[in-house]
Design an enzyme around this catalytic site. Structure first.
Site, PDB file in Angstrom:
ATOM      1  N   SER A  20       0.831  -1.210   0.000  1.00  0.00           N
ATOM      2  CA  SER A  20       0.000   0.000   0.000  1.00  0.00           C
ATOM      3  C   SER A  20       0.867   1.262   0.000  1.00  0.00           C
ATOM      4  O   SER A  20       0.345   2.370  -0.124  1.00  0.00           O
ATOM      5  CB  SER A  20      -0.946   0.015   1.200  1.00  0.00           C
ATOM      6  N   ASN A 104      -2.932  -2.667  12.732  1.00  0.00           N
ATOM      7  CA  ASN A 104      -4.390  -2.538  12.584  1.00  0.00           C
ATOM      8  C   ASN A 104      -4.927  -1.288  13.285  1.00  0.00           C
ATOM      9  O   ASN A 104      -5.797  -0.597  12.777  1.00  0.00           O
ATOM     10  CB  ASN A 104      -5.091  -3.785  13.132  1.00  0.00           C
ATOM     11  N   THR A 149     -40.635  24.972 -11.948  1.00  0.00           N
ATOM     12  CA  THR A 149     -40.923  23.600 -11.538  1.00  0.00           C
ATOM     13  C   THR A 149     -41.103  22.838 -12.841  1.00  0.00           C
ATOM     14  O   THR A 149     -41.639  23.388 -13.810  1.00  0.00           O
ATOM     15  CB  THR A 149     -42.201  23.486 -10.674  1.00  0.00           C
ATOM     16  N   SER A 271     -13.379  26.910 -28.171  1.00  0.00           N
ATOM     17  CA  SER A 271     -13.381  25.667 -28.927  1.00  0.00           C
ATOM     18  C   SER A 271     -12.306  25.764 -29.994  1.00  0.00           C
ATOM     19  O   SER A 271     -12.164  26.801 -30.634  1.00  0.00           O
ATOM     20  CB  SER A 271     -14.756  25.470 -29.567  1.00  0.00           C
ATOM     21  N   LYS A 277     -17.315  29.938 -29.990  1.00  0.00           N
ATOM     22  CA  LYS A 277     -17.784  29.294 -28.763  1.00  0.00           C
ATOM     23  C   LYS A 277     -17.105  29.804 -27.493  1.00  0.00           C
ATOM     24  O   LYS A 277     -15.936  30.142 -27.478  1.00  0.00           O
ATOM     25  CB  LYS A 277     -17.533  27.774 -28.847  1.00  0.00           C
ATOM     26  N   ASN A 279     -17.202  27.952 -23.840  1.00  0.00           N
ATOM     27  CA  ASN A 279     -17.750  26.734 -23.244  1.00  0.00           C
ATOM     28  C   ASN A 279     -17.658  26.742 -21.720  1.00  0.00           C
ATOM     29  O   ASN A 279     -16.683  27.220 -21.154  1.00  0.00           O
ATOM     30  CB  ASN A 279     -17.007  25.508 -23.783  1.00  0.00           C
ATOM     31  N   TYR A 311     -10.280  -6.717  11.794  1.00  0.00           N
ATOM     32  CA  TYR A 311      -9.521  -6.219  10.646  1.00  0.00           C
ATOM     33  C   TYR A 311      -9.471  -7.248   9.519  1.00  0.00           C
ATOM     34  O   TYR A 311      -9.301  -8.445   9.752  1.00  0.00           O
ATOM     35  CB  TYR A 311      -8.077  -5.861  11.060  1.00  0.00           C
ATOM     36  N   GLN A 316      -7.638  -2.078   3.331  1.00  0.00           N
ATOM     37  CA  GLN A 316      -6.593  -1.289   2.670  1.00  0.00           C
ATOM     38  C   GLN A 316      -7.150  -0.616   1.403  1.00  0.00           C
ATOM     39  O   GLN A 316      -6.712   0.466   1.021  1.00  0.00           O
ATOM     40  CB  GLN A 316      -5.422  -2.211   2.324  1.00  0.00           C
TER      41      GLN A 316
HETATM   42  N1  ARG Z   1      -1.482  -1.413   4.970  1.00  0.00           N
HETATM   43  C1  ARG Z   1      -2.431  -2.008   5.872  1.00  0.00           C
HETATM   44  C2  ARG Z   1      -3.819  -1.386   5.594  1.00  0.00           C
HETATM   45  O1  ARG Z   1      -3.858  -0.359   5.014  1.00  0.00           O
HETATM   46  C3  ARG Z   1      -2.047  -1.749   7.278  1.00  0.00           C
HETATM   47  C4  ARG Z   1      -2.608  -2.731   8.243  1.00  0.00           C
HETATM   48  C5  ARG Z   1      -2.005  -4.051   8.029  1.00  0.00           C
HETATM   49  N2  ARG Z   1      -2.468  -4.973   8.988  1.00  0.00           N
HETATM   50  C6  ARG Z   1      -2.355  -6.313   8.789  1.00  0.00           C
HETATM   51  N3  ARG Z   1      -2.833  -7.080   9.722  1.00  0.00           N
HETATM   52  N4  ARG Z   1      -1.860  -6.809   7.684  1.00  0.00           N
HETATM   53  O2  ARG Z   1      -4.822  -1.920   5.941  1.00  0.00           O
END
Ligand code: ARG
Length: 462
Positions: A20, A104, A149, A271, A277, A279, A311, A316
């Protein structure tokens, strides 16, 4: 972070696909704040000495200053990144930071911090838009326009009355955001991975340090809850819908067919094909972006609805729609107030439109009903008068008294005064109506509230 239990290395593609960091790097400042808060809590619990805490805080602040971090290919996520970088800064002491916490609870905390800031920024932008609308309404004075209306001309209203419609929407939007902010302002730190920290942490320390009102009351909820993200995107989606309606009206009113306004050149485009035009790209984009905001809310709702507690990694996927909604609304609010302030209406065209097409028919029926004619009957008489007008190409005020009396004997000389433009406005003399005194009062009230409720300021003090 977790390789101890594993014998095989991760599949390379999987490893890079599940990261991520390419998007959560932007949580850096919040991750550092939350880490400092946690470090203080574990110091109080005796895990760190006060000298170690000091060193850790300094290291964390140095990590917060790192630039151009997005392309880092080592870190799995922002939590991993801070740990790696902190180790570079302060060595093995960094490894103590994770005592008594879990990613988490960290991600739940970082997202709350991010959204709280996004709410404050949105409220500030909304205040600027509201101010622009109020100033436009004040400048419109007693200018009139038709109201619609079914997109058919209905009755004349003050231009200010129309503009204040959007102020009402903004008031609701701001109150939704403020309300969501209050509800989400609790600190997940100390919730652990699911069941609560395994250290005797004083959770109020981290909560206070991050300006949260209190610790969250249930660790399973705290680590799995994304209601705050859902509420944020939903409130922003509703705001987007309002902005889209405004954009749609202006797009329509700027056409030659309506001719109620000239689009400000600074906010319009030409345009490449048709030289004549101008726009309305800005209003069209506003309208388009509202679809995207709705998409974010839909993604969040869909993501959360099937998840067992607590979780799950699915969560993510909830980050990007939140970031996108925050960026999209920030972009919108960076142009909308100035665009609104620069609008120039063609009051002459609006007035002509308000004076033609029997928009005083309702006032005319009210006249008869004030003379004791039951409203249903009055409605029918005025309907007949309108038909006569249509057949002879005249407005109601151009029918003669004899013609009117042949429809109903209750018509008198005073009829003409009862259906002037002013009278047509002023007969709506109720709270929320378009009578001139009512609109003046509503406008004064709105103007006062600009000064009184600068919610973002008070929110930021927290
Ligand atoms: N990158 C993870 C997310 O955004 C962080 C939490 C990860 N926790 C885990 N138990 N893998 O959710």
């Amino acid at each position: 972070m977790w390789s101890g239990r594993f014998r095989e290395p991760l599949n390379k593609q999987f490893e890079s696909w599940q990261r991520s960091f390419p998007f959560d790097w932007r949580l850096l400042a919040h991750e550092v704040e939350a880490s400092i808060a946690h470090a203080r809590a574990i110091e109080a619990a005796g895990i760190l000495t006060s000298a170690e805490l000091l060193q850790m805080e300094q290291g964390l602040r140095a990590v917060a200053k790192l630039k151009d971090i997005a392309s880092n290919e080592q870190a799995e996520d922002i939590h991993h990144f801070v740990e790696l970088e902190l180790t570079k800064q302060i060595g093995d002491l960094a490894l103590k930071l994770h005592t008594g916490r879990s990613r988490n609870e960290q991600i739940a905390t970082d997202m709350r911090l991010f959204i709280r800031e996004a709410i404050d920024n949105t409220i500030e932008g909304l205040s600027a838009w509201r101010k622009a609308l109020i100033e436009l309404a004040e400048a419109a004075g007693e200018a009139v326009m038709p109201s619609y209306t079914h997109l058919q001309r209905a009755e004349p209203v003050l231009v200010a009355h129309w503009l204040l419609t959007y102020v009402s929407m903004i008031d609701r939007d701001a109150s939704r955001l403020i309300d969501a902010r209050k509800r989400m302002n609790l600190c997940p730190l100390g919730s652990g991975a699911i069941a609560g920290a395994t250290l005797a942490l004083d959770r109020t320390i981290a909560a206070a340090c991050l300006n949260f009102d209190a610790p969250t009351p249930n660790s399973m909820d705290a680590t799995s809850d994304r209601d705050f993200a859902l509420e944020f995107t939903q409130a922003i989606a509703t705001l987007g819908i309002h902005i889209s309606r405004f954009a749609e009206e202006l797009t329509l009113y700027s056409t030659a067919e309506f001719g109620f306004l000239d689009l400000p050149e600074a906010f319009s485009t030409g345009s490449s094909a048709m030289p004549q035009k101008k726009n309305p790209d800005l209003t069209e984009l506003l309208r388009g972006k509202s679809g995207r905001l709705l998409g974010a809310a839909t993604t969040l709702a869909t993501l959360i609805k099937g998840l067992p507690l607590a979780y799950n990694k699915d969560l993510q996927e909830g980050q990007e729609p939140v970031f996108d909604a925050a960026d999209t609304i920030a972009g919108i609010l960076s142009v909308l107030p100035a665009f609104t302030a620069s609008l120039k209406f063609r009051y002459d065209r609006m007035k002509t439109a308000a004076e033609t097409g029997y928009l005083n028919a309702m006032a005319a029926a009210t006249y008869l009903s004030n003379k004791g004619v039951p409203f249903r009957k009055a409605h029918e008489h005025i309907g007949n008068a309108v038909r006569l007008g249509l057949e002879t190409n005249r407005e109601l005020e151009h029918l003669t008294l004899d013609e009117l009396r042949s429809i109903s004997p209750e018509f008198g000389e005073d009829f003409y005064a009862a259906i002037t433009l002013e009278a047509t406005l002023d007969c709506h003399d109720v709270i929320g109506g378009t009578a001139r005194t009512r609109v003046a009062a509503a406008l004064a009230d709105a103007r006062q509230r600009i000064a009184a409720d600068i919610p973002s300021e008070s929110a930021k003090l927290k």
